[in-house]
Enzyme design. Structure first.
Site, PDB file in Angstrom:
ATOM      1  N   ARG A   1     113.500 -22.888  97.050  1.00 16.02           N
ATOM      2  CA  ARG A   1     112.873 -23.656  98.147  1.00 16.02           C
ATOM      3  C   ARG A   1     112.578 -22.666  99.261  1.00 16.02           C
ATOM      4  NH1 ARG A   1     114.483 -29.416 100.784  1.00 16.02           N
ATOM      5  NH2 ARG A   1     113.402 -29.988  98.854  1.00 16.02           N
TER       6      ARG A   1
ATOM      7  N   HIS B   1     105.392 -29.616  96.253  1.00 22.85           N
ATOM      8  CA  HIS B   1     106.740 -30.100  95.908  1.00 22.85           C
ATOM      9  C   HIS B   1     106.658 -30.757  94.524  1.00 22.85           C
ATOM     10  CE1 HIS B   1     110.783 -31.184  96.360  1.00 22.85           C
ATOM     11  NE2 HIS B   1     110.725 -32.052  97.347  1.00 22.85           N
TER      12      HIS B   1
ATOM     13  N   CYS C   1     109.644 -39.655  99.642  1.00 20.47           N
ATOM     14  CA  CYS C   1     110.475 -38.617  99.011  1.00 20.47           C
ATOM     15  C   CYS C   1     111.837 -38.483  99.683  1.00 20.47           C
ATOM     16  CB  CYS C   1     109.740 -37.292  99.004  1.00 20.47           C
ATOM     17  SG  CYS C   1     109.398 -36.616 100.634  1.00 20.47           S
TER      18      CYS C   1
ATOM     19  N   ARG D   1     115.054 -37.741  90.530  1.00 17.25           N
ATOM     20  CA  ARG D   1     114.982 -36.278  90.661  1.00 17.25           C
ATOM     21  C   ARG D   1     115.946 -35.630  89.658  1.00 17.25           C
ATOM     22  NH1 ARG D   1     113.427 -33.900  95.468  1.00 17.25           N
ATOM     23  NH2 ARG D   1     113.707 -31.967  94.304  1.00 17.25           N
TER      24      ARG D   1
HETATM   25  N1  NVA Z   1     107.189 -32.681 103.568  1.00 16.11           N
HETATM   26  C1  NVA Z   1     108.613 -32.572 103.758  1.00 16.11           C
HETATM   27  C2  NVA Z   1     109.328 -32.949 102.497  1.00 16.11           C
HETATM   28  C3  NVA Z   1     110.828 -32.870 102.565  1.00 16.11           C
HETATM   29  C4  NVA Z   1     111.493 -33.198 101.265  1.00 16.11           C
HETATM   30  C5  NVA Z   1     108.975 -31.159 104.200  1.00 16.11           C
HETATM   31  O1  NVA Z   1     108.389 -30.213 103.663  1.00 16.11           O
HETATM   32  O2  NVA Z   1     109.817 -31.003 105.089  1.00 16.11           O
HETATM   33  N1   CP Z   2     113.004 -35.124  98.761  1.00 14.68           N
HETATM   34  C1   CP Z   2     113.672 -33.947  98.906  1.00 14.68           C
HETATM   35  O1   CP Z   2     113.266 -32.901  98.381  1.00 14.68           O
HETATM   36  O2   CP Z   2     114.818 -34.050  99.626  1.00 14.68           O
HETATM   37  P1   CP Z   2     115.749 -32.851 100.154  1.00 14.68           P
HETATM   38  O3   CP Z   2     114.989 -32.156 101.252  1.00 14.68           O
HETATM   39  O4   CP Z   2     116.977 -33.524 100.642  1.00 14.68           O
HETATM   40  O5   CP Z   2     116.010 -31.906  99.019  1.00 14.68           O
END
Ligand code: NVA
Ligand code: CP
Length: 307
Positions: free
Chosen positions: A105, A132, A261, A289
């Site tokens: 990530r 994502h 999400c 997930r």
């Molecule tokens: N669009 C959000 C999704 C978090 C799971 C982010 O990138 O922070």
């Molecule tokens: N939806 C998602 O990816 O959640 P987190 O940021 O908690 O991993």
């Protein structure tokens, strides 16, 4: 390195591969629900690298790897040399010699591409600024569980054209469904950044109520994604009319489901009565997930298996 299969964006896999993975997810989920041990990845190690915060992604990958018989190691920028300027190419060489699969990530997609180019083992995108893909695998599996095939259906995306939105748009091209997108002016989809082949599978709407019309699935996400916190005040103002509320859900098809999400901000991008209401499937979505990523890790490490 050549010959290694990665999942860096949704279009890295074909429709046929997703059909297989969704079938496989169903089977793997059934084993889990029946408390049946399934350990195809015994002695395999997953390394998870987080440059941004996470609850669901960390938990689902870590628990998922344990449930498949393997182990998971968590690294973050703060406690490793990754935060002290070690080149991503060097990190990839070393980490991929000590592990079997890596989940990352991070910020720019370019970072994960560079890591993958220097990795001996499969790399999975656990969220970048652009995409994502694991999230949308889970979302589509959840839709199929609740409503059947997604082909030909309409998804309404209300809010920011962010990483999750871009991934919905890629998925629509591969799995042949439509996405209605409504963003405030200045936040529109950028097809090139989204990595789209064309514009056949999505339509942009100025008014979010128009985007919701005819939708089988209504979905949204935070107005300010991780890494964009400096824009938060401005975004709160710009997105004020893009909340998914009960009126918007009424504009969609009667049996439309609501997804997010997570994490969610009730009173911002979604009204509490929607996310906590009867059409919301967000808890199934979050749980899935775990199951889709187990199928994905099994596939990237073992290829197709016939139990
Ligand atoms: N669009 C959000 C999704 C978090 C799971 C982010 O990138 O922070
Ligand atoms: N939806 C998602 O990816 O959640 P987190 O940021 O908690 O991993």
């Amino acid at each position: 390195m050549t010959g290694v299969k990665h999942f860096l964006q949704f279009k890295d896999l074909s429709r046929e591969e997703f059909d297989y993975l969704f079938e496989r997810t169903r089977w793997i989920k059934a084993q889990f629900k029946a408390y049946r041990q399934y350990w195809p990845l015994i002695d395999r190690t997953l390394v998870m690298i987080f440059e941004k915060a996470s609850t669901r992604t960390r938990l689902s990958f870590e628990a998922g790897m344990h449930q498949l018989g393997g182990s998971a190691i968590y690294l973050n920028t703060r406690d490793s040399q990754l935060g002290r300027g070690e080149p991503v190419e060097d990190a990839a060489q070393v980490i991929s010699r000590m592990s079997d699969i890596v989940m990352i990530r991070t910020f720019e997609q370019e970072i994960i591409e560079r890591f993958a180019a220097n990795s001996r083992v499969p790399v999975i995108n656990g969220l970048t600024n652009e995409y994502h893909p694991c999230q949308i695998m889970a979302d589509i599996f959840t839709f199929i569980e609740h409503r059947g095939p997604i082909q030909g259906k309409t998804v309404a995306w209300i809010g920011d054209s962010n990483n999750v939105c871009n991934t919905w748009l890629q998925a629509a091209e591969i799995l042949d469904f439509n996405v209605h997108v409504s963003t405030p002016p200045g936040y529109e989809v950028e097809p090139e950044r989204a990595g789209l082949y064309g514009t056949d599978h999505f339509e942009q709407f100025a008014d979010p109520m128009d985007a919701a019309k005819g939708a089988d699935l209504v979905t949204t996400d935070v107005w300010t994604s991780m890494g964009f916190e400096a824009e938060n005040e401005e975004r709160l103002r710009d997105f004020a009319d893009w909340q998914v509320d009960a009126d918007m859900m009424r504009a969609a098809n009667r049996d439309a489901v609501f997804m997010h999400c997570l994490p969610a901000h009730r009173g911002e991008e979604v009204a509490a009565e929607v996310i906590d209401g009867a059409q919301s499937v967000v808890w199934d979505e979050a749980e899935n997930r775990l199951h889709v990523q187990k199928a994905l890790m099994e596939y990237l490490l073992l290829g197709r298996v016939n139990p």
